[in-house]
Design a protein around this motif. Structure first.
Motif, PDB file in Angstrom:
ATOM      1  N   LYS A   6      31.727  36.827  43.481  1.00  0.00           N
ATOM      2  CA  LYS A   6      32.742  36.489  44.484  1.00  0.00           C
ATOM      3  C   LYS A   6      32.441  35.151  45.142  1.00  0.00           C
ATOM      4  CE  LYS A   6      33.943  41.238  45.665  1.00  0.00           C
ATOM      5  NZ  LYS A   6      33.893  42.269  46.700  1.00  0.00           N
ATOM      6  N   GLN A  66      30.593  32.721  43.828  1.00  0.00           N
ATOM      7  CA  GLN A  66      30.777  31.695  42.799  1.00  0.00           C
ATOM      8  C   GLN A  66      32.257  31.352  42.638  1.00  0.00           C
ATOM      9  OE1 GLN A  66      28.730  32.383  39.078  1.00  0.00           O
ATOM     10  NE2 GLN A  66      26.963  33.260  40.128  1.00  0.00           N
ATOM     11  N   GLU A  67      33.118  32.370  42.631  1.00  0.00           N
ATOM     12  CA  GLU A  67      34.560  32.129  42.511  1.00  0.00           C
ATOM     13  C   GLU A  67      35.079  31.291  43.675  1.00  0.00           C
ATOM     14  OE1 GLU A  67      36.959  35.646  41.886  1.00  0.00           O
ATOM     15  OE2 GLU A  67      35.486  36.432  40.473  1.00  0.00           O
ATOM     16  N   MET A  68      34.612  31.611  44.887  1.00  0.00           N
ATOM     17  CA  MET A  68      35.049  30.849  46.056  1.00  0.00           C
ATOM     18  C   MET A  68      34.643  29.384  45.938  1.00  0.00           C
ATOM     19  SD  MET A  68      34.397  33.444  49.223  1.00  0.00           S
ATOM     20  CE  MET A  68      35.331  32.468  50.413  1.00  0.00           C
ATOM     21  N   LEU A 107      33.906  27.651  43.182  1.00  0.00           N
ATOM     22  CA  LEU A 107      34.627  26.983  42.090  1.00  0.00           C
ATOM     23  C   LEU A 107      36.092  26.712  42.431  1.00  0.00           C
ATOM     24  CD1 LEU A 107      33.088  28.830  39.030  1.00  0.00           C
ATOM     25  CD2 LEU A 107      32.656  26.477  39.762  1.00  0.00           C
ATOM     26  N   SER A 108      36.676  27.572  43.258  1.00  0.00           N
ATOM     27  CA  SER A 108      38.076  27.372  43.636  1.00  0.00           C
ATOM     28  C   SER A 108      38.216  26.420  44.825  1.00  0.00           C
ATOM     29  CB  SER A 108      38.732  28.707  43.973  1.00  0.00           C
ATOM     30  OG  SER A 108      38.201  29.233  45.171  1.00  0.00           O
ATOM     31  N   GLY A 109      37.087  26.089  45.459  1.00  0.00           N
ATOM     32  CA  GLY A 109      37.109  25.192  46.607  1.00  0.00           C
ATOM     33  C   GLY A 109      37.483  25.877  47.903  1.00  0.00           C
ATOM     34  N   ASN A 110      37.520  27.190  47.891  1.00  0.00           N
ATOM     35  CA  ASN A 110      37.885  27.961  49.081  1.00  0.00           C
ATOM     36  C   ASN A 110      36.653  28.577  49.727  1.00  0.00           C
ATOM     37  OD1 ASN A 110      40.672  27.535  48.722  1.00  0.00           O
ATOM     38  ND2 ASN A 110      40.711  29.118  47.164  1.00  0.00           N
TER      39      ASN A 110
END
Length: 78
Positions: free
Chosen positions: A36, A38-40, A42-45
């Motif tokens: 979770k 890592q996803e944030m 990579l998405s810039g969020n």
């Protein structure tokens, strides 16, 4: 390169790549972040609580504890 056996240690890998070993360790540590987080990233969020100093400091290995550490989850008080 470590997993393949080309370099037996992080120190040797850093030497082979002409990098500072402590900086390489910090970068490698990021691979243990929860999916979770890592996803944030990579998405810039990212959250305001996700500071570089927090990433460079010691953080828990457990993914749920990491998410609390970085401000994604409220600690449950019983």
């Amino acid at each position: 390169m470590i997993e393949s056996g080309k370099y037996p240690t992080v120190a040797r890998l850093a030497e082979g790549l002409n990098l500072d070993p402590s900086n390489l360790m910090k970068a490698l540590k990021m691979t243990t972040l929860s999916p979770k987080i890592q996803e944030m990233i990579l998405s810039g969020n990212v959250l305001k609580t996700m500071t570089l100093s927090k990433f460079y400091s010691d953080f828990p290995e457990d993914w749920e504890e990491q998410e609390r550490h970085f401000g994604m989850k409220e600690e449950i008080i019983s």
